[in-house]
Design an enzyme around this catalytic site. Structure first.
Site, mmCIF file in Angstrom:
data_model
loop_
_atom_site.group_PDB
_atom_site.id
_atom_site.type_symbol
_atom_site.label_atom_id
_atom_site.label_comp_id
_atom_site.label_asym_id
_atom_site.label_seq_id
_atom_site.Cartn_x
_atom_site.Cartn_y
_atom_site.Cartn_z
ATOM 1 N N ASP A 189 0.933 -1.222 -0.102
ATOM 2 C CA ASP A 189 0.032 -0.161 -0.021
ATOM 3 C C ASP A 189 0.699 1.155 0.003
ATOM 4 O O ASP A 189 1.913 1.422 0.441
ATOM 5 C CB ASP A 189 -0.836 0.120 1.203
ATOM 6 N N LYS A 220 -0.945 4.621 -4.588
ATOM 7 C CA LYS A 220 -0.858 5.877 -5.489
ATOM 8 C C LYS A 220 0.477 6.428 -5.874
ATOM 9 O O LYS A 220 0.514 7.621 -6.419
ATOM 10 C CB LYS A 220 -1.713 6.947 -5.017
ATOM 11 N N MET A 233 -7.962 10.354 8.223
ATOM 12 C CA MET A 233 -8.524 11.051 7.024
ATOM 13 C C MET A 233 -9.198 12.250 7.218
ATOM 14 O O MET A 233 -10.285 12.268 6.590
ATOM 15 C CB MET A 233 -9.176 9.850 6.408
HETATM 16 N N1 SAH Z 1 -4.827 1.076 8.650
HETATM 17 C C1 SAH Z 1 -3.899 2.696 8.783
HETATM 18 C C2 SAH Z 1 -5.084 3.561 8.321
HETATM 19 C C3 SAH Z 1 -5.486 3.734 6.836
HETATM 20 S S1 SAH Z 1 -6.528 5.045 6.602
HETATM 21 C C4 SAH Z 1 -3.782 2.834 10.241
HETATM 22 O O1 SAH Z 1 -3.804 1.786 11.351
HETATM 23 O O2 SAH Z 1 -3.086 3.515 10.706
HETATM 24 C C5 SAH Z 1 -5.185 6.263 5.974
HETATM 25 C C6 SAH Z 1 -5.038 7.269 7.058
HETATM 26 O O3 SAH Z 1 -4.197 6.780 8.129
HETATM 27 C C7 SAH Z 1 -4.565 8.614 6.550
HETATM 28 O O4 SAH Z 1 -5.393 9.353 6.013
HETATM 29 C C8 SAH Z 1 -3.919 9.322 8.011
HETATM 30 O O5 SAH Z 1 -5.102 10.089 8.825
HETATM 31 C C9 SAH Z 1 -3.653 7.960 8.893
HETATM 32 N N2 SAH Z 1 -2.110 7.730 8.703
HETATM 33 C C10 SAH Z 1 -1.551 6.663 8.177
HETATM 34 N N3 SAH Z 1 -0.040 6.791 8.506
HETATM 35 C C11 SAH Z 1 0.172 8.054 9.134
HETATM 36 C C12 SAH Z 1 1.056 8.645 9.641
HETATM 37 N N4 SAH Z 1 2.441 8.009 9.578
HETATM 38 N N5 SAH Z 1 0.855 9.778 10.325
HETATM 39 C C13 SAH Z 1 -0.273 10.469 10.459
HETATM 40 N N6 SAH Z 1 -1.336 9.624 9.860
HETATM 41 C C14 SAH Z 1 -1.308 8.701 9.165
#
Ligand code: SAH
Length: 263
Positions: free
Chosen positions: A36, A58, A175
């Site tokens: 991903d 992406k 998000m």
């Molecule tokens: N499964 C992931 C979430 C996927 S949805 C998890 O458990 O973290 C994608 C969202 O995750 C992004 O839009 C953001 O809000 C958050 N996200 C993912 N990685 C991040 C990071 N390193 N710092 C801040 N937000 C993050």
């Protein structure tokens, strides 16, 4: 037939040191990896040179790969006998479509396993140096998507905000930065304007930074400091202590912690 399997692996928030041992072992034993967007290169580098690596996010400005293609590729590869590792940012079951993928794989009769990862909401709290459930300030925590709609259902922000206020719950919003203006208005229907908020971008990565603000200033602060996705918005009294632990004065509004990305 030699059946393979699919392991959904949580790659954590970005820092490879935050991977679990199980995740490392799964990545090293993968013959096919589906990666991903939010998975860092250092994590992918743990794969063996023989592994086939497919980026399905992406990256490179391409549109993300359609979910149907990802599902098909996982099933086909597993049926060929491959150990497929589906690497997902954070935890596979927190807003990552991990549940849907698992259902599909099980329905296709594929052996599956899931390895937890540290979800970015928790990494964001660590970046702020605040406990999400500090007992002086919160009774619990809610992980919620800031995306207007999830599977056709829209969030009842009025109810959520009012409950967070009355039941003293910290909100951890995924998000949320893209539609932050709307989110701010929605949250203000149930939470006081002065509610402390912190927004963390790139939690756990060298580019990590955060802004500390109040609910009525949230969208303005995000825009002024050019905070972009991926970011986590933490709403609630527990964030009041954030600047202190970062060694900054405890002022309520608009403290930007260094380590900024220079563009
Ligand atoms: N499964 C992931 C979430 C996927 S949805 C998890 O458990 O973290 C994608 C969202 O995750 C992004 O839009 C953001 O809000 C958050 N996200 C993912 N990685 C991040 C990071 N390193 N710092 C801040 N937000 C993050």
């Amino acid at each position: 037939m030699n059946h393979g399997k699919v392991t959904l692996v949580g790659a954590g928030p970005g820092d490879p040191e935050l991977l679990t041992l199980k995740a490392v072992r799964a990545i090293q034993s993968a013959t096919v990896l589906l990666v991903d967007d939010l998975v860092s290169d250092e994590v992918v580098a743990l794969a063996t040179p023989q592994a086939r690596i497919v980026y399905v996010g992406k990256r490179g400005g391409c549109k993300s790969t359609p979910q149907a293609f990802i599902l098909k590729l996982m099933v086909a590869s597993a049926l060929e006998g491959h150990h497929v590792v589906r690497l997902k940012g954070g935890d596979p079951f927190i807003f990552g479509r991990g549940g849907e993928e698992l259902e599909h794989l099980r329905a296709a009769g594929i052996d599956t396993a899931v390895v937890n990862g540290i979800t970015s909401g928790l990494a964001a709290a660590n970046a702020l140096g605040v406990p999400l459930t500090h007992r002086d300030h919160a009774q619990g925590v809610i992980l919620v998507t800031g995306h207007g709609k999830q599977a056709g259902l829209s969030t009842d922000w009025r109810a959520l905000a009012a409950t967070a206020h009355s039941a003293r719950l910290t909100l951890v919003i995924y998000m949320g930065v893209t539609g932050v203006q709307q989110l701010q208005s929605e949250l203000l229907t149930g939470l006081p304007p002065g509610t402390p908020v912190a927004v963390v971008q790139d939690a756990s990565l060298p580019t990590q930074r955060f802004v500390k603000t109040s609910l009525d200033q949230l969208a303005a602060s995000v825009s002024r400091e050019k905070i972009t996705s991926p970011a986590i918005i933490v709403v609630g009294e527990v964030t009041r202590a954030a600047a202190q632990s970062a060694g900054l004065p405890d002022i309520a509004v608009d403290v930007v912690v260094p380590r900024r990305r220079h563009r």
